[in-house]
Design an enzyme around this catalytic site. Structure first.
Site, PDB file in Angstrom:
ATOM      1  N   SER A   1       0.861  -1.183   0.000  1.00  0.00           N
ATOM      2  CA  SER A   1       0.000   0.000   0.000  1.00  0.00           C
ATOM      3  C   SER A   1       0.894   1.229   0.000  1.00  0.00           C
ATOM      4  O   SER A   1       2.067   1.156   0.400  1.00  0.00           O
ATOM      5  CB  SER A   1      -0.891  -0.009   1.246  1.00  0.00           C
ATOM      6  OG  SER A   1      -1.475   1.252   1.479  1.00  0.00           O
TER       7      SER A   1
ATOM      8  N   TYR B   1      -1.879  -0.692  10.588  1.00  0.00           N
ATOM      9  CA  TYR B   1      -1.898  -1.170   9.208  1.00  0.00           C
ATOM     10  C   TYR B   1      -0.599  -0.797   8.504  1.00  0.00           C
ATOM     11  O   TYR B   1       0.033  -1.637   7.851  1.00  0.00           O
ATOM     12  CB  TYR B   1      -3.094  -0.572   8.480  1.00  0.00           C
ATOM     13  CG  TYR B   1      -3.137  -0.854   6.999  1.00  0.00           C
ATOM     14  CD1 TYR B   1      -3.403  -2.139   6.534  1.00  0.00           C
ATOM     15  CD2 TYR B   1      -2.933   0.159   6.065  1.00  0.00           C
ATOM     16  CE1 TYR B   1      -3.445  -2.405   5.173  1.00  0.00           C
ATOM     17  CE2 TYR B   1      -2.975  -0.102   4.707  1.00  0.00           C
ATOM     18  CZ  TYR B   1      -3.238  -1.384   4.264  1.00  0.00           C
ATOM     19  OH  TYR B   1      -3.272  -1.640   2.916  1.00  0.00           O
TER      20      TYR B   1
END
Length: 299
Positions: free
Chosen positions: A145, A158
């Site tokens: 990501s 995350y």
């Protein structure tokens, strides 16, 4: 660019929805007769994706797998090899975002975040490497990501898991080069998937009463995240095309950014702007500035 032989076997985790499902469908439509191993936790959704791929001409094996359980990740590799006899491309796509201020996320939720986003992919990769080495090579593609390069408030856990996945990928790229096993990372930005809604659900499960916390203003802003990022969100199919690009390249890049303006964002945030300016931007974007105002006004 090279071509992907129809006989190749591609193993995709997180294949029941979002990027993983889109990748499976695009591959089955683009490469007639390709063989796919699709893994996810939701059997019904997984079989629906498999049906689409089979209709397009792919041969498909589905394996219900919870990557939070390393033994299931290893079992997935074993079943894939038993069924097809080979794995040419591994796409570690499964993952989710545990949102919430780090102060409030229970350690049990931290363990699961790293189990799914890091340890599961590592266990699966370890299981696949010896086979790829014996066959003379292969591809490992890890879906990270933009959050694997930039840390954000409320999404720190995350980001930490994706930072770790990127580090693991860099190490694997160097260690596996002698065996012609090529490793790349895909870094999506906002994507039109269930990611944000699932992240919101996960946050509520581990922090059931955000209104009672000092971060309530940030939680309210988190509810608007999908709306704020919608204009720049990519479709899952568009991200899938980037993954395929990495899959086909003779010399795949270490990283592929799959986000509008992503390269510019990373350049500005990591190399140009002072850290305090970057901090203020993300604090405003995720509502930490509102948390500060409320706290200062507290009697």
């Amino acid at each position: 660019m090279s071509h992907l032989p129809a006989a190749n076997v591609v193993l995709i985790t997180g294949a029941s929805a979002g990027i993983g499902a889109a990748l499976a469908q695009v591959l089955s439509e683009r490469f007639q007769g390709i063989r796919l191993v699709l893994a996810a936790r939701n059997k019904a959704k997984l079989e629906a994706v498999a049906a689409h791929c089979r209709h397009a001409g792919a041969e498909v094996l589905t394996v219900v797998t919870d990557l939070a359980q390393p033994d299931q990740a290893i079992d997935l590799a074993t079943k894939a090899l038993h069924h097809f006899g080979q794995i040419d491309v591994l796409v570690n796509n499964a993952g989710y975002g545990q949102m919430g201020p780090l102060e409030l996320v229970p350690i049990s939720a931290c363990h699961r975040q790293f189990a799914v986003n890091l340890l599961g992919p590592l266990a699966l990769t370890q299981a696949v490497i010896p086979h790829m080495r014996d066959r003379g090579g292969g591809r490992i593609i890890n879906v990270s990501s933009i959050g694997g390069r930039l840390a954000f408030p409320i999404g720190g856990l995350y980001s930490a898991s994706k930072f770790a996945l990127e580090s693991l990928s860099d190490t694997l790229r160097m260690e596996l080069e002698p065996f012609n096993i090529k490793v790349s990372v895909i870094e999506p930005g906002p994507v039109s998937t269930e990611f944000i809604s699932v992240a919101g659900t996960q946050a509520k499960q581990v922090i059931p009463d955000p209104e009672a916390t000092p971060y309530r203003a940030a939680f309210k802003k988190l509810e608007q995240l999908e709306q704020k990022t919608g204009n720049n969100a990519w479709t899952s199919e568009r991200v899938a095309q980037v993954i395929i690009k990495a899959m086909l390249a003779d010399r795949p890049r270490p990283r592929y950014v799959a986000a509008t303006g992503g390269d510019f964002l990373l350049f500005m945030m990591r190399r140009v702007l002072p850290t305090r300016i970057v901090d203020r931007f993300w604090q405003s974007f995720y509502g930490i500035d509102l948390v500060a105002k409320e706290w200062k006004q507290k009697p």
